[in-house]
Design a protein around this motif. Sequence first.
Motif, PDB file in Angstrom:
ATOM      1  N   GLU A  32       0.829  -1.210   0.000  1.00 51.39           N
ATOM      2  CA  GLU A  32       0.000   0.000   0.000  1.00 51.39           C
ATOM      3  C   GLU A  32       0.859   1.254   0.000  1.00 51.39           C
ATOM      4  O   GLU A  32       0.645   2.183  -0.771  1.00 51.39           O
ATOM      5  N   GLN A  33       1.864   1.257   0.881  1.00 49.42           N
ATOM      6  CA  GLN A  33       2.739   2.432   0.915  1.00 49.42           C
ATOM      7  C   GLN A  33       3.788   2.385  -0.189  1.00 49.42           C
ATOM      8  O   GLN A  33       4.522   3.339  -0.407  1.00 49.42           O
ATOM      9  N   LYS A  34       3.883   1.224  -0.843  1.00 47.41           N
ATOM     10  CA  LYS A  34       4.859   1.010  -1.912  1.00 47.41           C
ATOM     11  C   LYS A  34       6.291   1.276  -1.445  1.00 47.41           C
ATOM     12  O   LYS A  34       7.090   1.918  -2.135  1.00 47.41           O
TER      13      LYS A  34
END
Lengths: 417, 201
Positions: free
Chosen positions: B169-171
């Motif tokens: 999600e935060q990559k």
Amino acid sequence: MAEIKNYTLNFGPQHPATHGVLRLVLELDGEVVERADPHIGLLHRATEKLAENRTFLQTVPYMDRLDYMSMMQNEHAYVLAVEKLLGCEVPVRAQYIRVMFDEITRILNHLLWLGTHGLDIGAMTMFLYTFREREDLMDIYEAVTGARVHAAYYRPGGVYRDLPDSMPKYQVNKYKSAAEVARLNTHREGSVLDFIEDFTNRFPKCVDDYETLLTENRIWKQRTVGIGVVDAGRAKALGFTGPMLRGSGVAWDLRRMQPYEVYDRLDFEIPVGKNGDCYDRYLVRMEEFRQSNRIIRQCVDWLKANPGPVITGDHKVAPPSRATMKANMEELIHHFKLFTEGMHVPAGEAYAAIEHSKGEFGVYLISDGANKPYRMKLRAPGFVHLSAMDEMARGHMIADVVAIIGTMDIVFGDIDR
Amino acid sequence: MPITPEVLLSRLQDALGDRLVSGKVALGEVTIEVRATDWHDVAVQLRDTPGLRFDELIDLCGVDYSAYAGVGREEGRYAAVMHLLSVTHNHRVRVRAFCADDDLPVIASVVDLWPVANWFEREAFDLVGIIFDGHPDLRRILTDYGFIGHPFRKDFPVHGQVEMRYDPEQKRVVYQPVSIDLRVVTPHIVREENFGDVGHG
């Protein structure tokens, strides 16, 4: 005129010439290195901490994974340290087997070093030649220990088993014809010792071949002569050992100066360099090929003539044989205790060092009398040599950094531990 | 021929005098203990005294003695241990000094005597947390950038404090507290004297 500033270059951590995961931060003035700052630890696995949480026997396979190019030598230093604390006698045959495998490992390591060092500085062919010989040596490893690399063969008190009577052979399959298989199996008809003996007969010719390709090669000399010069006094201050120290003209070899196992009964020479540059260190290692080959030959001759036990009969240290274990209650208890709780090593501390292919590899063990080491410290030669990177690379061109990394013969398994 | 460990020990006693807190020969190795305040002076003497001439620092490490045999050592918690080798005379010695303060172990750096000590001291600082006074560049060396704690201390768990994973999600890579439990398969056992002695041997 435009102002030229120093700039910083990140070399690695994924560069083939770093021989693993080395991140080297280079401060450059044009193409000249002003400062080299190696960042290590990318392969740190805390082997020493893991050893504190495992029994003495369970740590042996971790040793292979330190310097994964000279596997058995790492085990050797470790088992010597444990044996020193235990005060344990090792059968002479086991000592000869260990010495023989140490030297086989030295050749394995130097072959890899020669191939990759050549590859790094433009002698592509070397790699193909050296890997041909490495194949034979790794077949010996496999025949004796069952593993081609991570052998886990040495034990406190001796070695795991005696040398087998036959050498595994190639089989005919859809890729290999009968004629091809017969050719491949020509050296494999006898025992493992016969195969090793045959190798020692073939190998000097191979070293001659490597030397014709490199020793007088103009490009090779341009890349190595006068590069990374370290004089004898400085080499000692920087903690160099092994070929790095001998290349600077100090005749220091633990096999001769502080002999362990049966090295004092064997006949070999210690090659020494003169100028302390990459080329001299190359010459030292090339001569070590021949000397190791001589030692292996002497061990083979002795081992053929002298059968005997290969591990101590003290069942507090080494397990009893399978047959007696099944028939005798006492032996069964020994076996069970040894493989669950492990051996108890008397309280104390010991430092055991061997002449590793790269230098002095030492194991400092502190025991508090338990079944696990209290503290283990590994003295890795590569760690010390790499710490001199800044001093050796300063003032050289960036391409010479690759030659210096090559000449240090660094492997990250033992630097990062 | 190298001198025997006993001769070396008497030479060390002559050279160091009061600075030598204790010295012994065990398993063919000479071990001396000195005070942390004398660490650097002793090192100078060991290197420069003609009969000793320890020209190579082979190894330097920190040891946390807090769990030694379950009780620790009364001299202190942290010790610095160095192994010296004389290439000139072919002998070795082990030198140990316990740091005075258990909360902030400090000892003098010997980088000016043997440049090889640079990385060894960085390693001892990184892993055990001993501070080497006078070290030119005392950074962490083996652990990760931004690592917290000193992993070779006995109160540091073997699986560490944090683990790293990629967060889709935060990559990016994130750190989080470890999700595994410490599992001891074989405990650390110190047997009492004469354990298992049934008295008819």
